[in-house]
Design a protein around this motif. Structure first.
Motif, mmCIF file in Angstrom:
data_model
loop_
_atom_site.group_PDB
_atom_site.id
_atom_site.type_symbol
_atom_site.label_atom_id
_atom_site.label_comp_id
_atom_site.label_asym_id
_atom_site.label_seq_id
_atom_site.Cartn_x
_atom_site.Cartn_y
_atom_site.Cartn_z
ATOM 1 N N GLY A 48 0.810 -1.221 0.000
ATOM 2 C CA GLY A 48 0.000 0.000 0.000
ATOM 3 C C GLY A 48 0.837 1.262 0.000
ATOM 4 N N ILE A 49 2.010 1.204 -0.639
ATOM 5 C CA ILE A 49 3.042 2.251 -0.644
ATOM 6 C C ILE A 49 3.541 2.510 0.788
ATOM 7 C CG2 ILE A 49 3.825 4.444 -1.590
ATOM 8 C CD1 ILE A 49 1.503 4.522 -3.427
ATOM 9 N N GLY A 50 4.038 1.449 1.403
ATOM 10 C CA GLY A 50 4.704 1.575 2.701
ATOM 11 C C GLY A 50 3.773 1.693 3.890
ATOM 12 N N VAL A 51 2.506 1.309 3.721
ATOM 13 C CA VAL A 51 1.522 1.453 4.794
ATOM 14 C C VAL A 51 1.439 0.203 5.672
ATOM 15 C CG1 VAL A 51 -0.973 1.704 5.217
ATOM 16 C CG2 VAL A 51 0.164 3.157 3.535
ATOM 17 N N LEU A 52 1.887 -0.922 5.154
ATOM 18 C CA LEU A 52 1.584 -2.211 5.794
ATOM 19 C C LEU A 52 2.831 -2.902 6.319
ATOM 20 C CD1 LEU A 52 -0.919 -3.208 3.008
ATOM 21 C CD2 LEU A 52 -1.533 -2.513 5.323
ATOM 22 N N ASN A 53 3.631 -2.190 7.098
ATOM 23 C CA ASN A 53 4.854 -2.801 7.635
ATOM 24 C C ASN A 53 4.566 -4.032 8.485
ATOM 25 O OD1 ASN A 53 6.331 -0.857 6.352
ATOM 26 N ND2 ASN A 53 6.933 0.255 8.193
ATOM 27 N N VAL A 54 3.407 -4.079 9.146
ATOM 28 C CA VAL A 54 3.060 -5.274 9.930
ATOM 29 C C VAL A 54 2.064 -6.153 9.183
ATOM 30 C CG1 VAL A 54 3.584 -4.145 12.116
ATOM 31 C CG2 VAL A 54 1.227 -4.147 11.293
ATOM 32 N N GLY A 55 1.915 -5.937 7.891
ATOM 33 C CA GLY A 55 1.147 -6.840 7.044
ATOM 34 C C GLY A 55 -0.319 -6.497 6.920
ATOM 35 N N HIS A 56 -0.932 -7.032 5.858
ATOM 36 C CA HIS A 56 -2.372 -6.871 5.680
ATOM 37 C C HIS A 56 -3.118 -7.553 6.821
ATOM 38 C CE1 HIS A 56 -2.574 -5.320 1.490
ATOM 39 N NE2 HIS A 56 -1.471 -6.024 1.283
ATOM 40 N N ARG A 57 -4.025 -6.819 7.425
ATOM 41 C CA ARG A 57 -4.974 -7.369 8.383
ATOM 42 C C ARG A 57 -4.295 -8.141 9.517
ATOM 43 N NH1 ARG A 57 -7.381 -11.266 6.397
ATOM 44 N NH2 ARG A 57 -9.120 -11.302 7.868
ATOM 45 N N HIS A 58 -3.296 -7.523 10.135
ATOM 46 C CA HIS A 58 -2.670 -8.197 11.275
ATOM 47 C C HIS A 58 -3.758 -8.505 12.306
ATOM 48 C CE1 HIS A 58 -0.227 -9.047 14.766
ATOM 49 N NE2 HIS A 58 0.846 -9.086 13.982
ATOM 50 N N PRO A 59 -3.791 -9.719 12.827
ATOM 51 C CA PRO A 59 -4.883 -10.109 13.732
ATOM 52 C C PRO A 59 -5.053 -9.172 14.933
ATOM 53 C CG PRO A 59 -3.657 -12.044 13.059
ATOM 54 C CD PRO A 59 -2.912 -10.857 12.517
ATOM 55 N N LYS A 60 -3.977 -8.661 15.488
ATOM 56 C CA LYS A 60 -4.094 -7.773 16.646
ATOM 57 C C LYS A 60 -4.722 -6.437 16.262
ATOM 58 C CE LYS A 60 -0.441 -9.584 19.641
ATOM 59 N NZ LYS A 60 0.822 -9.284 20.359
ATOM 60 N N VAL A 61 -4.411 -5.953 15.070
ATOM 61 C CA VAL A 61 -5.012 -4.697 14.617
ATOM 62 C C VAL A 61 -6.489 -4.901 14.322
ATOM 63 C CG1 VAL A 61 -4.955 -2.892 12.859
ATOM 64 C CG2 VAL A 61 -2.816 -3.866 13.702
ATOM 65 N N VAL A 62 -6.823 -5.998 13.644
ATOM 66 C CA VAL A 62 -8.221 -6.285 13.336
ATOM 67 C C VAL A 62 -9.032 -6.392 14.630
ATOM 68 C CG1 VAL A 62 -9.798 -7.992 12.354
ATOM 69 C CG2 VAL A 62 -7.699 -7.395 11.134
ATOM 70 N N ALA A 63 -8.483 -7.082 15.620
ATOM 71 C CA ALA A 63 -9.192 -7.245 16.894
ATOM 72 C C ALA A 63 -9.380 -5.905 17.600
ATOM 73 C CB ALA A 63 -8.428 -8.215 17.795
ATOM 74 N N ALA A 64 -8.349 -5.051 17.572
ATOM 75 C CA ALA A 64 -8.450 -3.745 18.233
ATOM 76 C C ALA A 64 -9.492 -2.864 17.559
ATOM 77 C CB ALA A 64 -7.084 -3.062 18.223
ATOM 78 N N VAL A 65 -9.533 -2.894 16.229
ATOM 79 C CA VAL A 65 -10.511 -2.082 15.493
ATOM 80 C C VAL A 65 -11.927 -2.571 15.781
ATOM 81 C CG1 VAL A 65 -11.356 -1.545 13.177
ATOM 82 C CG2 VAL A 65 -8.919 -1.354 13.696
ATOM 83 N N LYS A 66 -12.118 -3.888 15.764
ATOM 84 C CA LYS A 66 -13.443 -4.434 16.045
ATOM 85 C C LYS A 66 -13.910 -4.075 17.455
ATOM 86 C CE LYS A 66 -13.444 -8.367 12.846
ATOM 87 N NZ LYS A 66 -13.441 -9.849 12.721
ATOM 88 N N ALA A 67 -13.003 -4.155 18.420
ATOM 89 C CA ALA A 67 -13.370 -3.817 19.793
ATOM 90 C C ALA A 67 -13.744 -2.343 19.919
ATOM 91 C CB ALA A 67 -12.217 -4.161 20.737
ATOM 92 N N GLN A 68 -13.006 -1.478 19.216
ATOM 93 C CA GLN A 68 -13.309 -0.054 19.280
ATOM 94 C C GLN A 68 -14.668 0.261 18.651
ATOM 95 O OE1 GLN A 68 -11.570 2.459 20.866
ATOM 96 N NE2 GLN A 68 -13.400 3.633 20.355
ATOM 97 N N LEU A 69 -15.030 -0.468 17.607
ATOM 98 C CA LEU A 69 -16.325 -0.242 16.952
ATOM 99 C C LEU A 69 -17.496 -0.490 17.891
ATOM 100 C CD1 LEU A 69 -15.650 -1.822 13.429
ATOM 101 C CD2 LEU A 69 -15.900 0.610 13.970
ATOM 102 N N ASP A 70 -17.280 -1.328 18.883
ATOM 103 C CA ASP A 70 -18.344 -1.593 19.855
ATOM 104 C C ASP A 70 -18.454 -0.492 20.907
ATOM 105 O OD1 ASP A 70 -19.176 -3.987 18.716
ATOM 106 O OD2 ASP A 70 -17.741 -5.189 19.860
ATOM 107 N N LEU A 71 -17.497 0.432 20.929
ATOM 108 C CA LEU A 71 -17.477 1.464 21.963
ATOM 109 C C LEU A 71 -17.766 2.865 21.425
ATOM 110 C CD1 LEU A 71 -14.261 0.307 23.885
ATOM 111 C CD2 LEU A 71 -16.651 -0.109 24.536
ATOM 112 N N LEU A 72 -17.019 3.274 20.419
ATOM 113 C CA LEU A 72 -17.102 4.656 19.946
ATOM 114 C C LEU A 72 -16.469 4.762 18.578
ATOM 115 C CD1 LEU A 72 -17.745 7.649 20.903
ATOM 116 C CD2 LEU A 72 -15.330 7.771 21.551
#
Length: 425
Positions: A48-72
Motif C-alpha cells: 500500500g506504498i509503505g503502509v503495511l509494515n506489519v502486514g495486511h490485516r494483522h490479527p491484533k489490529v483487526v481485533a483492536a478495530v473491532k473492539a473499538q467499533l463496539d465502543l465509539l
C-alpha cells in the motif's frame, strides 16, 4: 463482481485523475498476499506504498478495530475528546526523537501532517518561507504540491503553486550531487532566494521516498541541523514513508543521532487505517492559538485503536529486528543481480527500505525508466505487485510487509530474478 465488471464501473464513474491504471481489484488480503476479484493471488511488494509494515490485516489490529467499533466511532476530538487520542499522543511523544519534551497533533494523512507542520513552523518562528529538497515528496494538497521536488504528475494540471517555498539539492552522489555540492546549494538558497530571517523551516526526508530511496548520510543531516541552529530555523523531518520501522529503527532520523524540531509521520503507524501525526518540541507545538489545529476526523477513535495495536506488535514481534534481517536478505539478492546484470546498479538499503536502479550500463549510469516500467509490468503478469520510483523513474523499490513469510519473500524475489534474466541486454 469480477475484475472486468469493476473496471467498467471504474471507467464510467471514477475520475481519470483518481483512477488506478491497474485493472485488478483487491478482494481480500493476508500479510503479504492479496487475492483479486477473479481469485488470482498476488504477492505484495508494495504494501500500500509503505503502509503495511506489519502486514495486511494483522490479527491484533483487526481485533483492536473491532473492539473499538463496539465502543465509539466518532465524536470529533475537539468537541469531546477520548482516551485513544491522548494515549496515542503519549506514545508518540515517548518514541519520537525530537528535541526535549514532545507534544503531538493527529491528522488524517501524510499531506495533512505536512500542511500542519508548515502552519506550526510559521506560528513558532513568525517567519513565512520554507525550504525543501530536490526529489522530495510531501503530498498532493496545494502546499505539499509546492513542496514536492518533482513536477509530474503532481503539479502539471493545477496552475500556480503557493509561493514562499524554495528548493535545495538533495545529495545523490550516484547522479553527480555530492554532499558538499548539496550543502553549497542550500547555503546559496539561503543567500539568494530565502533569507535566513525569513525562513521558518527546512523540510527533509532522511530517505527520499518517491524520489528514489536515497538516504541522506548522518554527516549531511548533522550539517542541516547546524545550519538550522545557526539561523534559528526549524528542522522538520518527513518520515511519512521511512517511519515506523521500515529502516530498522522506528524513525530513519535515528540512524544519524540528529534530533529534529518536528517529525511528520503516517502510513504504517496504523496498518492501513487513516491517521497521521506531527510530533514536535512542546514550545513549538504550543505556539499557535486555541483550536488552530485539528479537523473533523483527525485522530479518529478507530484509527487510534489501530495505532496502539501496532505499537504492541512492534514490541511483541520485534519488528525492528525483522526489518534489519529483511534488509540483509534483500541486499544479498541485490548484490547477486548487480553482479550478473549490466543494467542493474546502485543497489541500496537502509534496513528494509531498499531499491536498485536500472541503467544503460554501469559506466554511463544513464537511467532506463523503460526497463523499470517493463519489470513492474511483467511482475504484475507473474503475480507480483512491484513499484518503481525516483527522479528518473528508473529505480525499483521494495515495500513489502516486514512480516512477510520467508517462502513468500523468496517466491517474489525469484519472479524478479526470472524477469531480469529475460530482459534484453
Amino acid at each position: 463482481m469480477n475484475n472486468a465488471e469493476l473496471q467498467a464501473l471504474k471507467e464510467r464513474y471514477v475520475a481519470a485523475g483518481a483512477a488506478s491504471p491497474n485493472k485488478q481489484f483487491a478482494a481480500h488480503a493476508t500479510n503479504a498476499e492479496i487475492w483479486d476479484a477473479d481469485g488470482k493471488r498476488m504477492i505484495d511488494f508494495a504494501g500500500g506504498i509503505g503502509v503495511l509494515n506489519v502486514g495486511h490485516r494483522h490479527p491484533k489490529v483487526v481485533a483492536a478495530v473491532k473492539a473499538q467499533l463496539d465502543l465509539l466511532m466518532h465524536t470529533c476530538q475537539t468537541v469531546m475528546p477520548y482516551e485513544g487520542y491522548v494515549k496515542v499522543a503519549q506514545k508518540l511523544s515517548e518514541i519520537s526523537p525530537v528535541r526535549g519534551h514532545g507534544k503531538v497533533m493527529l491528522a488524517n494523512s501524510g499531506a495533512e501532517a505536512l500542511e500542519n507542520a508548515v502552519k506550526i513552523a510559521r506560528a513558532a518562528t513568525g517567519r513565512t518561507n520554507i525550504i525543501c529538497f530536490d526529489g522530495g515528496y510531501h503530498g498532493r494538497t496545494f502546499m505539499t504540491m509546492a513542496m514536492n521536488g518533482k513536477v509530474k504528475p503532481y503539479q502539471d494540471d493545477f496552475g500556480p503553486m503557493p509561493g514562499t517555498v524554495f528548493r535545495a539539492p538533495y545529495p545523490v552522489a550516484y547522479h553527480g550531487v555530492s554532499e558538499e555540492e548539496a550543502l553549497r546549494g542550500l547555503r546559496m538558497t539561503l543567500r539568494t532566494d530565502s533569507a535566513p530571517e525569513s525562513t521558518a523551516a527546512i523540510f527533509i526526508e532522511p530517505v527520499l521516498g518517491e524520489g528514489g530511496f536515497y538516504a541522506a548520510s548522518p554527516t549531511f543531516l548533522k550539517a542541516i541541523r547546524e545550519i538550522c541552529d545557526e539561523h534559528g530555523i526549524l528542522m522538520v523531518v518527513d518520515e511519512v514513508q521511512s517511519g515506523f520501522g521500515r529502516t530498522g529503527k522506528m524513525f530513519a532520523i535515528e540512524h544519524s543521532g540528529v534530533e529534529p524540531d518536528m517529525i511528520t509521520m503516517a502510513k504504517s503507524m496504523a496498518d492501513g487505517m487513516p491517521i497521521s501525526a506531527v510530533v514536535g518540541t512542546d514550545k513549538i507545538m504550543d505556539s499557535s492559538g486555541p483550536n488552530s489545529l485539528g479537523g473533523t476526523y483527525t485522530g479518529s477513535p478507530v484509527s487510534c485503536a489501530a495505532v496502539m495495536a501496532v505499537m504492541d506488535i512492534f514490541e511483541s514481534e520485534d519488528i525492528l529486528g525483522r526489518a534489519n534481517k529483511l534488509g540483509e536478505k534483500l541486499a544479498k539478492r541485490f548484490a547477486k543481480w548487480q553482479a550478473e546484470f549490466e543494467f542493474v546498479d546502485n543497489s541500496r538499503n537502509l534496513g528494509a527500505m531498499a531499491a536498485f536502479e536500472l541503467v544503460a550500463d554501469k559506466t554511463s549510469r544513464t537511467p532506463r525508466a523503460d526497463l523499470a516500467a517493463a519489470i513492474t509490468a511483467k511482475a504484475k503478469e507473474n503475480g507480483l505487485i512491484l513499484l518503481a520510483c525516483g527522479m528518473h523513474a528508473n529505480s525499483i523499490r521494495f515495500l513489502m510487509p516486514v512480516t512477510i513469510e520467508d517462502e513468500v519473500l523468496e517466491e517474489g524475489l525469484d519472479i524478479i530474478e526470472k524477469i531480469l534474466g529475460e530482459l534484453p541486454a
